[in-house]
Design a protein around this motif. Structure first.
Motif, PDB file in Angstrom:
ATOM      1  N   TYR A 122     -35.331 -34.936  17.756  1.00  0.00           N
ATOM      2  CA  TYR A 122     -35.913 -35.898  16.813  1.00  0.00           C
ATOM      3  C   TYR A 122     -37.006 -36.682  17.513  1.00  0.00           C
ATOM      4  O   TYR A 122     -36.777 -37.233  18.593  1.00  0.00           O
ATOM      5  N   GLN A 123     -38.205 -36.721  16.888  1.00  0.00           N
ATOM      6  CA  GLN A 123     -39.265 -37.559  17.445  1.00  0.00           C
ATOM      7  C   GLN A 123     -39.025 -38.972  16.942  1.00  0.00           C
ATOM      8  O   GLN A 123     -39.448 -39.346  15.844  1.00  0.00           O
ATOM      9  N   THR A 128     -42.998 -35.623  21.815  1.00  0.00           N
ATOM     10  CA  THR A 128     -42.502 -34.260  21.608  1.00  0.00           C
ATOM     11  C   THR A 128     -42.688 -33.427  22.879  1.00  0.00           C
ATOM     12  O   THR A 128     -42.631 -32.208  22.834  1.00  0.00           O
ATOM     13  N   PRO A 180     -37.665 -43.140  13.248  1.00  0.00           N
ATOM     14  CA  PRO A 180     -38.665 -42.078  13.433  1.00  0.00           C
ATOM     15  C   PRO A 180     -39.945 -42.633  14.075  1.00  0.00           C
ATOM     16  O   PRO A 180     -40.386 -43.730  13.728  1.00  0.00           O
ATOM     17  N   ALA A 181     -40.507 -41.880  14.995  1.00  0.00           N
ATOM     18  CA  ALA A 181     -41.747 -42.308  15.656  1.00  0.00           C
ATOM     19  C   ALA A 181     -42.965 -41.700  14.976  1.00  0.00           C
ATOM     20  O   ALA A 181     -44.072 -41.767  15.486  1.00  0.00           O
ATOM     21  N   GLU A 201     -42.432 -32.681  12.322  1.00  0.00           N
ATOM     22  CA  GLU A 201     -41.554 -33.703  12.900  1.00  0.00           C
ATOM     23  C   GLU A 201     -41.030 -34.631  11.806  1.00  0.00           C
ATOM     24  O   GLU A 201     -39.878 -35.054  11.836  1.00  0.00           O
ATOM     25  N   ALA A 220     -38.371 -32.951   9.917  1.00  0.00           N
ATOM     26  CA  ALA A 220     -37.148 -32.786  10.711  1.00  0.00           C
ATOM     27  C   ALA A 220     -36.272 -34.028  10.678  1.00  0.00           C
ATOM     28  O   ALA A 220     -35.154 -34.010  11.188  1.00  0.00           O
ATOM     29  N   GLU A 221     -36.769 -35.121  10.086  1.00  0.00           N
ATOM     30  CA  GLU A 221     -35.939 -36.333  10.005  1.00  0.00           C
ATOM     31  C   GLU A 221     -34.655 -35.996   9.247  1.00  0.00           C
ATOM     32  O   GLU A 221     -34.687 -35.293   8.241  1.00  0.00           O
ATOM     33  N   PRO A 222     -33.526 -36.519   9.730  1.00  0.00           N
ATOM     34  CA  PRO A 222     -32.247 -36.002   9.213  1.00  0.00           C
ATOM     35  C   PRO A 222     -31.895 -36.423   7.789  1.00  0.00           C
ATOM     36  O   PRO A 222     -31.129 -35.736   7.133  1.00  0.00           O
ATOM     37  N   LEU A 255     -46.518 -26.685  21.254  1.00  0.00           N
ATOM     38  CA  LEU A 255     -46.092 -27.504  20.113  1.00  0.00           C
ATOM     39  C   LEU A 255     -46.098 -28.996  20.422  1.00  0.00           C
ATOM     40  O   LEU A 255     -45.606 -29.787  19.632  1.00  0.00           O
ATOM     41  N   SER A 256     -46.657 -29.389  21.558  1.00  0.00           N
ATOM     42  CA  SER A 256     -46.716 -30.816  21.886  1.00  0.00           C
ATOM     43  C   SER A 256     -47.725 -31.509  20.977  1.00  0.00           C
ATOM     44  O   SER A 256     -48.822 -31.011  20.775  1.00  0.00           O
ATOM     45  N   ARG A 257     -47.324 -32.647  20.449  1.00  0.00           N
ATOM     46  CA  ARG A 257     -48.221 -33.415  19.591  1.00  0.00           C
ATOM     47  C   ARG A 257     -48.599 -34.693  20.316  1.00  0.00           C
ATOM     48  O   ARG A 257     -47.727 -35.458  20.716  1.00  0.00           O
TER      49      ARG A 257
END
Lengths: 497, 497
Positions: A110-111, A75, A128-129, B205, B208-210, B494-496
Motif C-alpha cells: 500500500y502506498q 513505491t 493513502p499517500a 496505487e 489498490a486502496e483496500p 513501476l516506481s512512481r
C-alpha cells in the motif's frame, strides 16, 4: 469468499474484453482466490517503510510462509549513496531505485503512511499517500484516527498485524532555521535529486539571460551546501565535476562565474572519518575551488539569499540542506514506547525488539521509573530506532544490517527457533567521493585489529565497484555501469524538463 | 571589448579559486573574446523553436560562417514518435530528447519565448521561460513589448536578426471543450509523457486502496484517449502492452478491471492510412480489448469524469487528449503576415519564405486585395506554417524535410548561390504502432508508382529499426536499444516519483 466471488466476476468480465487472453486471466483470478483462502494459516507481517531497513526485510523474509504487507509512502527503495550522482545527471534517477512492486502480488503493498499504531489490538491506521479520489469530496476520517501525524489525503484504512517491523526512517533536520523547507533542497529521496538537477540547469539558463551583469550571474551561480557530512560533501564533489566538465564545455563564460560553498556549524567536515582523511578531503576541496566554511551558522533562508551569522547576507541560486535527522511524525505520535530524550528515536532491546514503557500501576507503588518491557511482536530498525545503551551511527549500513538480522530472526521463528544472539554491528568502513575521481575509504574505526584506510583514485574505484555491485537488481547492475560509460563518453545530458 | 574585459576579469577571479586549472580557464575566456570580435562579419541567423523544423536547421546550418542563435522555451528537441513509449516506461524520457546545448557555445541559446517580431527593424522581443530571478521584484516590461502572447516571467530582452527562421510549432487543439487543460493530459512534450506515466501508476496505487469497491476501481482504471490519430492510437497500443505485461504481473486483480477507450468525432481512426490498414488497426484494437468510440463527441471534462454526447457521464482515471493543432500564440499575434483562414498558420511561398501582406496603399487605389510579398529574410516551417496553395500534413516528416531544405538553402547562400528549386515533399510513408508487437506501414500514398504497405510484426520491426536509427545522437542510438532490451528482460520500472 468475497475475494473468490470478485475474482470470478472480474474474470468473467475480462473474458468479453480480452477474449484472446482469457486463460491467463482465469489463472490470475484463481491465484488471488487461492492466496485468500490460505492466508488464515499464515502470520501477518507488516513492514512500515521501504528504506534501507524495511526493504531489506522485504527482500529476505520468507514470503511463502509469512503473509507480508509493506506500507510505505514511496513505491520504491532509494539507493541513497547514488542520489548525489543522480542530482547532477552522472546517473539517471531510476538507477538509484528498486520498485517495491517487484514482490507483488506475493506481497501486499500500500502506498500509504502509517498514521497510528494500536499496540493492544495490534492494528495500524494508514492514510493513502496518493491524492484523494474524485468521489471523495473531502478527506474522510475514521473515528479511531486519533493522531494528526499526516494530513489526510483520502480514506484512511485499518490493518491488523501479527508481527510489525517499524522502519519508517527519519526526516531532515532543519534546527528550526526559518525558510529551509521553502527555499532549500534536501537530498534524501530521488524526487529531491530530480528537483536539484532541474534547478541547477535552471540556474544556468537564468544566468544566460542577456541583460544580467556578471555580479548578478555570480549570485545565481552560487551553489551553497549546508552540512559537511557525507551527503553534503559527495553532492559538492559531484557538482564540482559537473561544473568542470559539461558546464565548462557548454557554458564556458558562466562556468567561470560559478562557485560552490560548503557550510557547517562544526569545526570540521566529515567528522566520522580518520583525521588524515578529513584533511585530505579539505585539501582536495580547496584545490577544486570549493570554499569550506566550518564553524559558520546559517540563521535564516529567504528566496535567493541566506543570512549567515559570521558573514551576513549571502546570495545563492541553489541551497542544498543536509544537516542530519529529525524524528518521523509517526514516531513522535507514539506515546506508549520508550524514546531517546535527545534524538527522539524509539528504543529497542539488543534484539531490535521495541521497548514499551513499563506498567505505571507497578511504579505507583514503588515510586520508581518502571522497567521498560520488550514488545514480543514489534521490532524497530533504521534511523527511527536505536538499541538501548548502544550508540550506533544513523547510517544505511546499520539499518541494512539490522534488516538482515531481522530477516534471519523472523525466518528462524518459522522453525520454532529464536535463539539468535543480539544484534551486533560490523563496521564495513565508510566511503565518500570527494571529486575529480578521488574518494576516501576508512575502515580504521572497525573493531578487531588495524584495518585499511585510504584516499585517492584507488578508493574511487573501490567506491564505484562497491556501489555497482551493491545495486540490488540485475537491471540496475546493468544500467548503472551503462550510464557511467555513456556519460563518460558523451557527457551528462543538459536537457531540463 | 566588453567581452574581453569580462573574460579577463573572470579568468583572473578564477585564477585564485581554481588555480590548478587556470590554463583551461584562460583558454575558454579567450574563446569568448575571439568569437565576439569576429561576430561582426557574420550574418545573424535566429531560429525560433527547437522542434522537428528548428532543430534540423540548428543541426545542419554552417555554424562556422553564420552567427546562429536559437530561442526556444525548451532546452531540448523532443523526438516525438517515442513519447508514447516514454509515457508507459517502455523507454526512459531522456532517450527521446536531444539537448539544444549540444551546440553551445558555438551557437547562442536562450531558454525563452519569442513574444514579438518587428519585421521592419528586424528585432525580436523575447521573454525568459525560466522563473523570475529573486531580484526581479515583479516581471519587468519593455516599453516596446506590445503583445501579451505569453505571461511575463522575467525581464524581456531584444535581439536583432539578419535572417529569421520561424519554427515555433503549434499548440494542442481543445476545440473549446471545457476542462481539457485542467483535467486532461496532452502528449506533445516529454513533460507530458512524464506526467502521464506518473498518473498511470498513481491510478493503480489508488485502485489498490483496500476500502474501494471493484466498481470504484473500474472507474479509476478507465483510461480514455480522445483523438484517433497516430499519437492517440500509439499511446493506446503502448498502454495496452503495459497493462498486459507488467501491470498484469504485479497487480493481477486490478489488471482485469482496467479498460482503455478511444474516442474520436470522425467515423474512423487513423484516417491518413490506407483503408485496409485502418481496418487492420481497428480489428487489432478490438482483439486487444480496446473500445473504439468513433463519431462520439466529448462535450465537457471534469475531475474524474467526462460528458460524452452519445453516452452521458463517463468516469475515468486518466484522459489523454490529442485531437490536433491550434495556432501558436506568437503566430496569433503577427498582424502583418498572410495567414490561413482555417488553420491560422502563416503562409509561405514555395521556398518557405514568409508572405507579408501586400501594401495597403496600392490596394486602396485598385480596391483589390493586394498581392502578398515574400519577406526576403524570414522563413517559416513546421506546424506553424504552410506553403501557399499546397496542403501538406502537419507532421514531423514535413517539418523535418522543410528544415533540411532550409539548411541547404542557407548554406548555399554563403556561396552567393540561391538557385534552389522550391520545396518538394517526399512522402516517406507513415508508421503507427498498434500494440502486441504489431505496426502499420503505409507508403501507398507516396507519389511515383505503387509503393509498399503492410501491417503486422514485420512492420513493427521496421517501426523499431526506423526510430532507433533516426535517433540523432550516438548517445541515444545506444540508449534506445539498451532500454528496449533491459525492459524486455526485466519489465518496465513501476516506481512512481
Amino acid at each position: 469468499m468475497l475475494s473468490i466471488r470478485l475474482g470470478g466476476k472480474a474474470a468473467g468480465r475480462q473474458h468479453t474484453l480480452y477474449a484472446i487472453k482469457s486463460h491467463q486471466v482465469r489463472g490470475a483470478a484463481q491465484k488471488v482466490a487461492f492466496s485468500s483462502t490460505t492466508v488464515a494459516s499464515k502470520e501477518k507481517v507488516v513492514i512500515l517503510g521501504s528504506g534501507w531497513g524495511g526493504y531489506e526485510v522485504l527482500r529476505g523474509i520468507d514470503k511463502s510462509r509469512y503473509d507480508v504487507t509493506i506500507i510505505s509512502p514511496n513505491t520504491y527503495f532509494n539507493f541513497t549513496p547514488l542520489l548525489a550522482s543522480c542530482a547532477v545527471g552522472s546517473l539517471e534517477y531510476r538507477c538509484a531505485l528498486e520498485p517495491v512492486r517487484r514482490y507483488t502480488p506475493q506481497v501486499k503493498s500500500y502506498q500509504a503512511w502509517c498514521d497510528a499504531i494500536d499496540f493492544k489490538s495490534k492494528t495500524l491506521t494508514c492514510m493513502p499517500a496518493t491524492p484523494p479520489l474524485p468521489f471523495e469530496k473531502k478527506p474522510a476520517t475514521l473515528a479511531d484516527v486519533t493522531t494528526t501525524a499526516y494530513p489526510g489525503t483520502g480514506t484512511p484504512f485499518q490493518l491488523p498485524y501479527d508481527k510489525l517491523i517499524i522502519s519508517v526512517g527519519a526526516y531532515a533536520q532543519t534546527f528550526g532555521v526559518p525558510g529551509v523547507k521553502e527555499h532549500g533542497y534536501f537530498l534524501k529521496d530521488v524526487k529531491d535529486a530530480r528537483s536539484i538537477r532541474t534547478r541547477i540547469l535552471e540556474c544556468f539558463e537564468q544566468a544566460a539571460e542577456p541583460l544580467l551583469t556578471d555580479d548578478q550571474r555570480r549570485n545565481i551561480l552560487h551553489f551553497c551546501i549546508v552540512g559537511g557530512g557525507p551527503t553534503g560533501v559527495e553532492f559538492g564533489a559531484e557538482l564540482h565535476d559537473f561544473l568542470q566538465s559539461d558546464i565548462r564545455k557548454h557554458y564556458p563564460h558562466l562556468a567561470t562565474l560559478a562557485k560552490i560553498s560548503l557550510y557547517d556549524v562544526a569545526p570540521t567536515i566529515l567528522s566520522m572519518f580518520d583525521q588524515g582523511l578529513m584533511q585530505y578531503a579539505e585539501k582536495t576541496f580547496k584545490r577544486e575551488g570549493i570554499d569550506i566554511f566550518t564553524s559558520h551558522h546559517v540563521e535564516k533562508i529567504e528566496a535567493g539569499k541566506m543570512h549567515v551569522k559570521e558573514q551576513g547576507e549571502v546570495p545563492f541560486g541553489l541551497l542544498v540542506w543536509s544537516t542530519g535527522l529529525a524524528p518521523n511524525p509517526l514516531i513522535e505520535c507514539l506515546t506508549e514506547v520508550e524514546k531517546h530524550p535527545k534524538t527522539g528515536s524509539v528504543i529497542t532491546d539488543g534484539h531490535c525488539q521495541l521497548l514499551m514503557k513499563g506498567s505505571t500501576e507497578k511504579s505507583a507503588a514503588s515510586d520508581e521509573k518502571p522497567d521498560p518491557v520488550p514488545n514480543p511482536d514489534v521490532w524497530a530498525i533504521g534511523d527511527a530506532a536505536m538499541i538501548q545503551g548502544v550508540m550506533l551511527p544513523a547510517t544505511a549500513q546499520v539499518a541494512n544490517q539490522k534488516g538482515k538480522y531481522l530477516v534471519k530472526k523472523l525466518n528462524r521463528m518459522l522453525e520454532g527457533q529464536d535463539t539468535s544472539a543480539p544484534f551486533k554491528w560490523r563496521n564495513l568502513g565508510t566511503l565518500a567521493y570527494v571529486g575529480e575521481n578521488q574518494a576516501l575509504y576508512d575502515r580504521s574505526k572497525s573493531a578487531g585489529g588495524p584495518k585499511p584506510k585510504g584516499a585517492g583514485r584507488m578508493a574511487w574505484l573501490l567506491w564505484r565497484s562497491a556501489y555497482a555491485s551493491m545495486a540490488l537488481s540485475m537491471r540496475n547492475k546493468i544500467l548503472v555501469p551503462t550510464f557511467w560509460l555513456v556519460n563518460w563518453i558523451f557527457g551528462r545530458d543538459l536537457s531540463r524538463f
